[in-house]
Design an enzyme around this catalytic site. Sequence first.
Site, PDB file in Angstrom:
ATOM      1  N   HIS A 191       0.831  -1.199   0.000  1.00 28.11           N
ATOM      2  CA  HIS A 191       0.000   0.000   0.000  1.00 28.11           C
ATOM      3  C   HIS A 191       0.871   1.256   0.000  1.00 28.11           C
ATOM      4  CE1 HIS A 191      -3.132   2.667   2.131  1.00 28.11           C
ATOM      5  NE2 HIS A 191      -3.348   2.676   0.831  1.00 28.11           N
TER       6      HIS A 191
ATOM      7  N   TYR B 217       5.835  14.707 -22.059  1.00 31.91           N
ATOM      8  CA  TYR B 217       5.237  14.657 -20.713  1.00 31.91           C
ATOM      9  C   TYR B 217       4.324  13.454 -20.498  1.00 31.91           C
ATOM     10  CZ  TYR B 217       7.150  19.325 -20.664  1.00 31.91           C
ATOM     11  OH  TYR B 217       8.006  20.394 -20.758  1.00 31.91           O
ATOM     12  N   ALA B 218       4.452  12.423 -21.296  1.00 30.50           N
ATOM     13  CA  ALA B 218       3.639  11.211 -21.139  1.00 30.50           C
ATOM     14  C   ALA B 218       4.294  10.298 -20.108  1.00 30.50           C
ATOM     15  CB  ALA B 218       3.461  10.508 -22.479  1.00 30.50           C
TER      16      ALA B 218
ATOM     17  N   ASP C 232       7.868   7.833 -20.509  1.00 25.08           N
ATOM     18  CA  ASP C 232       8.168   7.853 -21.934  1.00 25.08           C
ATOM     19  C   ASP C 232       9.639   7.514 -22.150  1.00 25.08           C
ATOM     20  OD1 ASP C 232       9.638  10.232 -21.425  1.00 25.08           O
ATOM     21  OD2 ASP C 232       7.990  11.517 -22.070  1.00 25.08           O
TER      22      ASP C 232
ATOM     23  N   HIS D 174       6.860  19.287 -13.917  1.00 26.07           N
ATOM     24  CA  HIS D 174       7.689  18.201 -14.449  1.00 26.07           C
ATOM     25  C   HIS D 174       8.973  18.007 -13.643  1.00 26.07           C
ATOM     26  CE1 HIS D 174       9.031  15.304 -17.376  1.00 26.07           C
ATOM     27  NE2 HIS D 174      10.117  16.013 -17.656  1.00 26.07           N
TER      28      HIS D 174
END
Length: 139
Positions: free
Chosen positions: A20, A128-129, A28, A106
């Site tokens: 947990h 930014y993926a 990416d 980011h």
Amino acid sequence: MKRGVLLNAPLSALVAQMGHTDEITVCDAGLPIPAGPERIDLALMAGTPNLQTVLKALLTDLVVEKVIMASEIKLISPDTHQALLDQIETHSLEQGKPIAIEYCLHEEFKTRSRQSKAIVRSGEITPYANLILCAGVAF
């Protein structure tokens, strides 16, 4: 041979070891991967596998309570952002538990990724993926 959907041995072991609030970064092809977290590199070539495919595989076995993304994805890659939100919403319904969505800059995302148990690199080439999956509990 393993019978489940997730056949990749390192990914399967990673999901089995999650507790947990443990975190997995799915990124990416360009995200810098720091020393520390386990590196699981699935990238074969530009775009293969894409982030959504890697996420789909992980979500077959992982309970998620929160997802963290870089806020820049909303403006720079809105189509990918929406596709990821749709995928997360579908998983939320399937697991029967809500999934919180959080955003950070980011640079903060890159720092946060250091505390992940593992960083899974896809072949995704959309800016930014990247996302961090925070594990929930199955009960």
